[in-house]
Design an enzyme around this catalytic site. Structure first.
Site, mmCIF file in Angstrom:
data_model
loop_
_atom_site.group_PDB
_atom_site.id
_atom_site.type_symbol
_atom_site.label_atom_id
_atom_site.label_comp_id
_atom_site.label_asym_id
_atom_site.label_seq_id
_atom_site.Cartn_x
_atom_site.Cartn_y
_atom_site.Cartn_z
ATOM 1 N N HIS A 102 0.848 -1.183 0.000
ATOM 2 C CA HIS A 102 0.000 0.000 0.000
ATOM 3 C C HIS A 102 0.887 1.237 0.000
ATOM 4 O O HIS A 102 1.958 1.258 0.608
ATOM 5 C CB HIS A 102 -0.898 0.026 1.245
ATOM 6 N N THR A 154 13.850 -9.480 1.568
ATOM 7 C CA THR A 154 13.561 -8.200 0.921
ATOM 8 C C THR A 154 14.310 -8.034 -0.395
ATOM 9 O O THR A 154 14.042 -7.100 -1.136
ATOM 10 C CB THR A 154 13.931 -7.029 1.852
ATOM 11 N N LYS A 155 15.269 -8.928 -0.666
ATOM 12 C CA LYS A 155 16.057 -8.874 -1.902
ATOM 13 C C LYS A 155 16.142 -10.261 -2.509
ATOM 14 O O LYS A 155 15.951 -11.263 -1.824
ATOM 15 C CB LYS A 155 17.463 -8.352 -1.612
ATOM 16 N N LYS A 172 25.284 -19.332 3.005
ATOM 17 C CA LYS A 172 25.930 -20.481 2.369
ATOM 18 C C LYS A 172 25.557 -20.513 0.898
ATOM 19 O O LYS A 172 24.483 -20.050 0.510
ATOM 20 C CB LYS A 172 25.451 -21.803 2.989
#
Length: 186
Positions: A102, A154-155, A172
């Site tokens: 949003h 988030t990535k 790893k």
């Protein structure tokens, strides 16, 4: 199609319209206590021998939701499109995968009333996502990666790697030459 003050389709849409628009593969299972907020104007596809466990919510209101073959959507998961989940994916319990955000920029208007933004989430084949993880909009999880329990991704996570934490970081990766999982040094 949608009752006032609700965010799911009317009963008649779920029963009489959706079966003609959405595909469910052979031997696919959607448990009885799953909430399917799927609309006929976006895709919802469930692959062969895939399972959506009880207390999960699937919502394609803002984008397509495609789930591959032999994939498990665990207990209490939330999947909000646009999302593309590959084959042989394991999702443990209480995972949120949401391609929806949003707006909040205009402080004179409640975020509830601001324009939504959507970004495609791609979860490639053979991925394992640990319990209580969150996958945010626009993220790609590469083939055969593992997301540790409780992580917030988030990535993008590269193929053949393990990511953990908040925000999730790769700890790893698989070395094809040595055929071993090796710690990533920073």
């Amino acid at each position: 199609m949608i009752p006032a003050n609700e965010h799911r389709p009317r009963f008649w849409v779920r029963v009489f319209v959706n079966p003609f628009f959405h595909k469910r593969g052979k031997h696919a299972i959607i448990r009885n206590r799953t909430r399917l907020d799927v609309f006929p104007y976006n895709q919802f596809n469930l692959g062969q021998q895939s399972v959506i466990e009880d207390f999960s919510t699937i919502n394609n209101g803002v984008g397509h939701v495609n789930i591959g073959n032999h994939t498990i959507i665990g207990l209490g998961n939330v999947v909000i499109g646009p999302v593309n989940i590959g084959n042989d994916v394991m999702m443990a319990q209480n995972i949120v995968v949401s391609g929806l955000n949003h707006g909040y920029e205009d402080v004179s208007i409640s975020p509830r009333l601001q324009k939504e933004s959507c970004k495609q989430i791609i979860i490639c084949d053979d991925v394992w996502i640990g319990a209580n993880s969150t996958i945010t909009a626009g993220v790609t999880l590469g083939k055969h990666c593992v997301i540790g329990a409780g992580s917030v991704v988030t990535k993008d996570v590269p193929p053949f790697s393990v990511a953990v934490g908040n925000p999730a970081k790769v700890i790893k990766s698989y070395n094809t030459a040595s055929k071993q999982w090796e710690k990533v040094t920073r």
